[in-house]
Design a protein around this motif. Structure first.
Motif, PDB file in Angstrom:
ATOM      1  N   VAL A   1      20.283   1.330   2.365  1.00  0.00           N
ATOM      2  CA  VAL A   1      21.061   0.111   2.133  1.00  0.00           C
ATOM      3  C   VAL A   1      20.232  -0.896   1.327  1.00  0.00           C
ATOM      4  O   VAL A   1      20.714  -1.463   0.339  1.00  0.00           O
ATOM      5  N   VAL A   2      18.980  -1.110   1.733  1.00  0.00           N
ATOM      6  CA  VAL A   2      18.125  -2.060   1.017  1.00  0.00           C
ATOM      7  C   VAL A   2      17.886  -1.587  -0.411  1.00  0.00           C
ATOM      8  O   VAL A   2      17.945  -2.379  -1.356  1.00  0.00           O
ATOM      9  N   SER A   3      17.635  -0.295  -0.591  1.00  0.00           N
ATOM     10  CA  SER A   3      17.434   0.252  -1.948  1.00  0.00           C
ATOM     11  C   SER A   3      18.680   0.052  -2.794  1.00  0.00           C
ATOM     12  O   SER A   3      18.590  -0.305  -3.979  1.00  0.00           O
ATOM     13  N   GLY A   4      19.858   0.278  -2.215  1.00  0.00           N
ATOM     14  CA  GLY A   4      21.101   0.062  -2.945  1.00  0.00           C
ATOM     15  C   GLY A   4      21.296  -1.392  -3.346  1.00  0.00           C
ATOM     16  O   GLY A   4      21.700  -1.689  -4.472  1.00  0.00           O
ATOM     17  N   LEU A   5      20.971  -2.308  -2.432  1.00  0.00           N
ATOM     18  CA  LEU A   5      21.084  -3.735  -2.740  1.00  0.00           C
ATOM     19  C   LEU A   5      20.112  -4.154  -3.836  1.00  0.00           C
ATOM     20  O   LEU A   5      20.477  -4.916  -4.736  1.00  0.00           O
ATOM     21  N   ILE A   6      18.892  -3.651  -3.772  1.00  0.00           N
ATOM     22  CA  ILE A   6      17.900  -3.975  -4.803  1.00  0.00           C
ATOM     23  C   ILE A   6      18.344  -3.405  -6.152  1.00  0.00           C
ATOM     24  O   ILE A   6      18.243  -4.071  -7.180  1.00  0.00           O
ATOM     25  N   GLY A   7      18.848  -2.172  -6.154  1.00  0.00           N
ATOM     26  CA  GLY A   7      19.346  -1.578  -7.387  1.00  0.00           C
ATOM     27  C   GLY A   7      20.525  -2.348  -7.958  1.00  0.00           C
ATOM     28  O   GLY A   7      20.624  -2.553  -9.175  1.00  0.00           O
ATOM     29  N   ALA A   8      21.413  -2.803  -7.087  1.00  0.00           N
ATOM     30  CA  ALA A   8      22.558  -3.595  -7.543  1.00  0.00           C
ATOM     31  C   ALA A   8      22.100  -4.926  -8.128  1.00  0.00           C
ATOM     32  O   ALA A   8      22.613  -5.367  -9.162  1.00  0.00           O
TER      33      ALA A   8
ATOM     34  N   SER B   1       0.193  -5.619   5.176  1.00  0.00           N
ATOM     35  CA  SER B   1      -0.641  -4.427   5.062  1.00  0.00           C
ATOM     36  C   SER B   1       0.199  -3.188   4.797  1.00  0.00           C
ATOM     37  O   SER B   1      -0.322  -2.154   4.407  1.00  0.00           O
ATOM     38  N   ARG B   2       1.501  -3.299   5.026  1.00  0.00           N
ATOM     39  CA  ARG B   2       2.434  -2.197   4.756  1.00  0.00           C
ATOM     40  C   ARG B   2       3.814  -2.776   4.471  1.00  0.00           C
ATOM     41  O   ARG B   2       4.127  -3.890   4.877  1.00  0.00           O
ATOM     42  N   PRO B   3       4.673  -2.024   3.777  1.00  0.00           N
ATOM     43  CA  PRO B   3       6.021  -2.530   3.502  1.00  0.00           C
ATOM     44  C   PRO B   3       6.861  -2.603   4.783  1.00  0.00           C
ATOM     45  O   PRO B   3       6.516  -1.993   5.800  1.00  0.00           O
ATOM     46  N   LEU B   4       7.951  -3.317   4.718  1.00  0.00           N
ATOM     47  CA  LEU B   4       8.812  -3.476   5.892  1.00  0.00           C
ATOM     48  C   LEU B   4       9.462  -2.174   6.338  1.00  0.00           C
ATOM     49  O   LEU B   4       9.598  -1.930   7.532  1.00  0.00           O
ATOM     50  N   LEU B   5       9.861  -1.339   5.395  1.00  0.00           N
ATOM     51  CA  LEU B   5      10.650  -0.157   5.733  1.00  0.00           C
ATOM     52  C   LEU B   5       9.937   1.161   5.465  1.00  0.00           C
ATOM     53  O   LEU B   5      10.576   2.196   5.292  1.00  0.00           O
ATOM     54  N   ASP B   6       8.617   1.151   5.442  1.00  0.00           N
ATOM     55  CA  ASP B   6       7.856   2.381   5.227  1.00  0.00           C
ATOM     56  C   ASP B   6       6.507   2.236   5.895  1.00  0.00           C
ATOM     57  O   ASP B   6       6.079   1.131   6.241  1.00  0.00           O
ATOM     58  N   ALA B   7       5.823   3.355   6.074  1.00  0.00           N
ATOM     59  CA  ALA B   7       4.535   3.338   6.753  1.00  0.00           C
ATOM     60  C   ALA B   7       3.406   2.825   5.860  1.00  0.00           C
ATOM     61  O   ALA B   7       2.402   2.323   6.358  1.00  0.00           O
ATOM     62  N   ARG B   8       3.575   2.971   4.529  1.00  0.00           N
ATOM     63  CA  ARG B   8       2.518   2.541   3.612  1.00  0.00           C
ATOM     64  C   ARG B   8       3.113   2.242   2.243  1.00  0.00           C
ATOM     65  O   ARG B   8       4.233   2.632   1.950  1.00  0.00           O
ATOM     66  N   PHE B   9       2.327   1.528   1.431  1.00  0.00           N
ATOM     67  CA  PHE B   9       2.712   1.297   0.046  1.00  0.00           C
ATOM     68  C   PHE B   9       2.445   2.571  -0.747  1.00  0.00           C
ATOM     69  O   PHE B   9       1.437   3.241  -0.534  1.00  0.00           O
ATOM     70  N   HIS B  10       3.332   2.919  -1.647  1.00  0.00           N
ATOM     71  CA  HIS B  10       3.167   4.104  -2.493  1.00  0.00           C
ATOM     72  C   HIS B  10       2.804   3.634  -3.896  1.00  0.00           C
ATOM     73  O   HIS B  10       3.673   3.383  -4.733  1.00  0.00           O
ATOM     74  N   LEU B  11       1.517   3.509  -4.133  1.00  0.00           N
ATOM     75  CA  LEU B  11       1.020   3.016  -5.417  1.00  0.00           C
ATOM     76  C   LEU B  11       0.460   4.177  -6.228  1.00  0.00           C
ATOM     77  O   LEU B  11      -0.042   5.151  -5.664  1.00  0.00           O
ATOM     78  N   PRO B  12       0.520   4.095  -7.547  1.00  0.00           N
ATOM     79  CA  PRO B  12      -0.042   5.172  -8.364  1.00  0.00           C
ATOM     80  C   PRO B  12      -1.543   5.301  -8.133  1.00  0.00           C
ATOM     81  O   PRO B  12      -2.247   4.294  -8.032  1.00  0.00           O
TER      82      PRO B  12
END
Length: 146
Positions: free
Chosen positions: A5-12, A66-77
């Motif tokens: 839902v959050v991803s859809g809202l951000i994409g919109a 230290s981490r995103p709200l909806l995931d265990a960690r940040f996914h950085l390159p």
């Protein structure tokens, strides 16, 4: 489910910004590249605004979490190397953008406006992604064989 839902809202929200700024219109982008003719600097303003917003957002988020709200960690390159693949991909992106006036970020929201050029671009983009993944898989297999 929250992530979707959050991803859809951000994409919109992103798509709305692209549409409001006019960047879904390939003529606006192509006019930016036409410095000797009908040059339109609005793309520069949109990019500058996006860069400033992103820089501020990254500083704010990484300083406070230290981490995103909806995931265990940040996914950085993790790859910070500038190599032939990066330069070649950037060159192909730029050539395609300059020829068509579309980039993936603007083409996807532009599907809502319809039109054959958008669909042709999306089809070519998907074919290019499939080809790149196929070639990448072949090159990785060849490297592993040695």
């Amino acid at each position: 489910m929250k992530r979707i839902v959050v991803s859809g809202l951000i994409g919109a929200l992103f798509g709305l910004g692209i549409a409001i700024s006019g960047m879904a219109n390939p003529a606006k982008v192509l006019n930016f590249f036409d410095v000797a003719g009908q040059w339109d600097p609005s793309l520069l303003l949109v990019m500058g605004g996006a860069l400033a917003t992103t820089a501020f957002g990254y500083r704010l988020v990484f300083a406070s979490r230290s981490r995103p709200l909806l995931d265990a960690r940040f996914h950085l390159p993790s790859n910070r190397q500038i190599d032939g693949r990066l330069i070649g991909g950037a060159a192909l992106f730029g050539i395609g953008w300059g020829l068509s006036g579309f980039c993936p970020g603007a083409a996807i929201p532009a599907i809502g406006f319809g039109g054959v050029p958008v669909l042709v671009f999306i089809g070519a983009m998907m074919a290019g992604i499939a080809l790149a993944r196929s070639l990448d898989g072949l090159s990785r297999k060849q490297l592993k064989a040695f």
